[in-house]
Write a protein that holds these residues in place. Structure first.
Motif, PDB file in Angstrom:
ATOM      1  N   ARG A 184       0.824  -1.217   0.000  1.00 17.75           N
ATOM      2  CA  ARG A 184       0.000   0.000   0.000  1.00 17.75           C
ATOM      3  C   ARG A 184       0.858   1.267   0.000  1.00 17.75           C
ATOM      4  O   ARG A 184       0.441   2.331   0.421  1.00 17.75           O
ATOM      5  CB  ARG A 184      -0.971   0.004   1.178  1.00 17.75           C
ATOM      6  N   THR A 185       2.094   1.098  -0.520  1.00 19.87           N
ATOM      7  CA  THR A 185       3.020   2.220  -0.652  1.00 19.87           C
ATOM      8  C   THR A 185       3.122   2.636  -2.112  1.00 19.87           C
ATOM      9  O   THR A 185       3.137   1.794  -3.005  1.00 19.87           O
ATOM     10  CB  THR A 185       4.419   1.826  -0.130  1.00 19.87           C
ATOM     11  N   ALA A 186       3.193   3.935  -2.346  1.00 17.62           N
ATOM     12  CA  ALA A 186       3.374   4.469  -3.692  1.00 17.62           C
ATOM     13  C   ALA A 186       4.549   5.436  -3.696  1.00 17.62           C
ATOM     14  O   ALA A 186       4.647   6.310  -2.830  1.00 17.62           O
ATOM     15  CB  ALA A 186       2.119   5.197  -4.170  1.00 17.62           C
ATOM     16  N   PRO A 224      -2.753   2.855  -3.158  1.00 15.94           N
ATOM     17  CA  PRO A 224      -2.196   3.503  -4.346  1.00 15.94           C
ATOM     18  C   PRO A 224      -3.187   3.682  -5.493  1.00 15.94           C
ATOM     19  O   PRO A 224      -3.140   4.695  -6.201  1.00 15.94           O
ATOM     20  CB  PRO A 224      -1.053   2.565  -4.739  1.00 15.94           C
ATOM     21  N   ALA A 225      -4.079   2.720  -5.694  1.00 15.05           N
ATOM     22  CA  ALA A 225      -5.053   2.856  -6.774  1.00 15.05           C
ATOM     23  C   ALA A 225      -5.958   4.065  -6.537  1.00 15.05           C
ATOM     24  O   ALA A 225      -6.245   4.833  -7.471  1.00 15.05           O
ATOM     25  CB  ALA A 225      -5.881   1.578  -6.896  1.00 15.05           C
ATOM     26  N   GLU A 226      -6.395   4.253  -5.293  1.00 16.76           N
ATOM     27  CA  GLU A 226      -7.214   5.420  -4.983  1.00 16.76           C
ATOM     28  C   GLU A 226      -6.405   6.707  -5.105  1.00 16.76           C
ATOM     29  O   GLU A 226      -6.940   7.752  -5.490  1.00 16.76           O
ATOM     30  CB  GLU A 226      -7.795   5.303  -3.570  1.00 16.76           C
ATOM     31  N   LEU A 227      -5.112   6.644  -4.800  1.00 16.19           N
ATOM     32  CA  LEU A 227      -4.264   7.824  -4.950  1.00 16.19           C
ATOM     33  C   LEU A 227      -4.197   8.263  -6.405  1.00 16.19           C
ATOM     34  O   LEU A 227      -4.285   9.470  -6.700  1.00 16.19           O
ATOM     35  CB  LEU A 227      -2.850   7.521  -4.440  1.00 16.19           C
ATOM     36  N   ALA A 246       3.058  -9.356  -5.713  1.00 19.54           N
ATOM     37  CA  ALA A 246       2.446  -8.896  -4.472  1.00 19.54           C
ATOM     38  C   ALA A 246       3.528  -8.448  -3.495  1.00 19.54           C
ATOM     39  O   ALA A 246       4.660  -8.936  -3.522  1.00 19.54           O
ATOM     40  CB  ALA A 246       1.623 -10.017  -3.851  1.00 19.54           C
ATOM     41  N   GLY A 247       3.163  -7.504  -2.642  1.00 24.66           N
ATOM     42  CA  GLY A 247       4.109  -7.033  -1.644  1.00 24.66           C
ATOM     43  C   GLY A 247       5.143  -6.073  -2.172  1.00 24.66           C
ATOM     44  O   GLY A 247       6.176  -5.846  -1.536  1.00 24.66           O
ATOM     45  N   ARG A 248       4.896  -5.487  -3.334  1.00 23.58           N
ATOM     46  CA  ARG A 248       5.789  -4.485  -3.912  1.00 23.58           C
ATOM     47  C   ARG A 248       5.089  -3.131  -3.948  1.00 23.58           C
ATOM     48  O   ARG A 248       3.872  -3.052  -4.112  1.00 23.58           O
ATOM     49  CB  ARG A 248       6.194  -4.882  -5.339  1.00 23.58           C
ATOM     50  N   ALA A 249       5.882  -2.071  -3.825  1.00 22.56           N
ATOM     51  CA  ALA A 249       5.326  -0.723  -3.891  1.00 22.56           C
ATOM     52  C   ALA A 249       4.921  -0.371  -5.319  1.00 22.56           C
ATOM     53  O   ALA A 249       5.489  -0.870  -6.288  1.00 22.56           O
ATOM     54  CB  ALA A 249       6.348   0.282  -3.383  1.00 22.56           C
ATOM     55  N   TRP A 250       3.927   0.500  -5.432  1.00 24.40           N
ATOM     56  CA  TRP A 250       3.533   1.053  -6.720  1.00 24.40           C
ATOM     57  C   TRP A 250       4.507   2.163  -7.103  1.00 24.40           C
ATOM     58  O   TRP A 250       5.021   2.869  -6.232  1.00 24.40           O
ATOM     59  CB  TRP A 250       2.134   1.643  -6.649  1.00 24.40           C
ATOM     60  N   SER A 251       4.723   2.339  -8.410  1.00 22.43           N
ATOM     61  CA  SER A 251       5.505   3.461  -8.927  1.00 22.43           C
ATOM     62  C   SER A 251       4.595   4.327  -9.785  1.00 22.43           C
ATOM     63  O   SER A 251       3.999   3.846 -10.749  1.00 22.43           O
ATOM     64  CB  SER A 251       6.684   2.971  -9.764  1.00 22.43           C
ATOM     65  N   LEU A 252       4.472   5.598  -9.391  1.00 21.33           N
ATOM     66  CA  LEU A 252       3.625   6.533 -10.121  1.00 21.33           C
ATOM     67  C   LEU A 252       4.497   7.557 -10.836  1.00 21.33           C
ATOM     68  O   LEU A 252       5.473   8.055 -10.263  1.00 21.33           O
ATOM     69  CB  LEU A 252       2.684   7.284  -9.168  1.00 21.33           C
ATOM     70  N   ASP A 253       4.160   7.857 -12.085  1.00 15.21           N
ATOM     71  CA  ASP A 253       4.815   8.932 -12.829  1.00 15.21           C
ATOM     72  C   ASP A 253       3.841  10.079 -12.971  1.00 15.21           C
ATOM     73  O   ASP A 253       2.716   9.902 -13.483  1.00 15.21           O
ATOM     74  CB  ASP A 253       5.250   8.463 -14.218  1.00 15.21           C
TER      75      ASP A 253
END
Length: 260
Positions: A184-186, A224-227, A246-253
């Motif tokens: 749940r980390t981005a 992260p999806a809601e973010l 699973a268990g990996r952070a999301w990366s957002l650009d």
């Protein structure tokens, strides 16, 4: 929501407030590790100015920072949100938030630090100079010093909601979310839209604006999806993919068209 921020190299003066009370800082589980860094830093800067400059990586023009560190225990303390300055914090502009925004900032913002480990913006600290990249003669590399205490304390601080990680690499080295916290980390990169290149100065300013937008709107994404959806609703152009494992952070650009 917990937002992880880097500090700023430049800091506002300590001012004339009451001196530091280490026991009053948030995340008391970091207390022993904080005291160890504070003790060695004050001793180093009190005993040998030239060695302190070398250890801290300070130029001749920053010689005064050594004396500042030597006086940390008696210097005036101010809220960390007033001490940290620079591009990100100028864009965040905590002082101009309304009362509700300031309450959200107090709950959700966590600033990482080579000296303090991590502090809330309401924690009262003196101005100091000690980056996470410093290697103290006794304690060694500060990122390594903090890794164990952070692993004990930060998962609880993260609660059960979104963790928005805006730290630079040096500060991210002190704590890496794992397991369900990582899920749940981005993390966020800021890219120049036409070239898809990372933009340094605008990277900091945009991250400050993103945090401010969330605080002003009162939006509290749960994951992260809601973010991603929240940032798009707030007018940001965002590209993101869920991690493959699973268990990996999301990366957002976050894409920007103007660099200033």
């Amino acid at each position: 929501m917990l937002v992880l921020l880097p500090p700023s190299e430049g800091k506002a003066p300590s001012g004339r407030g009451a001196p530091l009370k280490p026991e009053s800082l948030s995340l008391p589980g970091l207390g022993a590790a904080r005291e160890a860094v504070l003790e060695e830093l004050v001793e180093l800067c009190s005993a040998d100015e030239e060695k302190a400059r070398e250890v801290l990586g300070l130029s001749e023009g920053l010689r005064g920072e050594v004396a500042k560190n030597a006086g940390l225990r008696t210097a005036g303390a101010r809220p960390a949100g007033e001490i940290y300055t620079g591009v990100l914090y100028d864009a965040l502009d905590l002082a101009s938030l309304d009362a509700a925004g300031k309450r959200r900032a107090a709950r959700s913002l966590l600033v990482f630090s080579g000296l303090w480990g991590a502090v809330r913006v309401t924690d009262r600290i003196p101005s100091y100079r000690c980056s996470m990249g410093v290697k103290l003669p006794g304690l060694g590399a500060l990122a390594g010093h903090w890794r164990g205490p952070m692993a004990e304390v930060l998962p609880e601080a993260a609660g059960e909601g979104l963790v928005l990680d805006l730290r630079s690499a040096a500060y991210a080295a002190a704590w890496k979310p794992k397991g369900e916290v990582a899920a749940r980390t981005a993390t966020v990169r800021v890219l120049h839209a036409p070239t898809r290149k990372v933009v340094s100065h605008f990277n900091k300013a945009t991250k400050g604006r993103i945090v401010r937008s969330l605080l002003v709107s009162g939006t509290v994404p749960k994951d992260p999806a809601e973010l991603v959806e929240a940032l798009r609703d707030l007018g940001y152009e965002v590209e993101a993919e869920a991690p493959a494992k699973a268990g990996r952070a999301w990366s957002l650009d976050v894409l920007v068209t103007e660099i200033h």
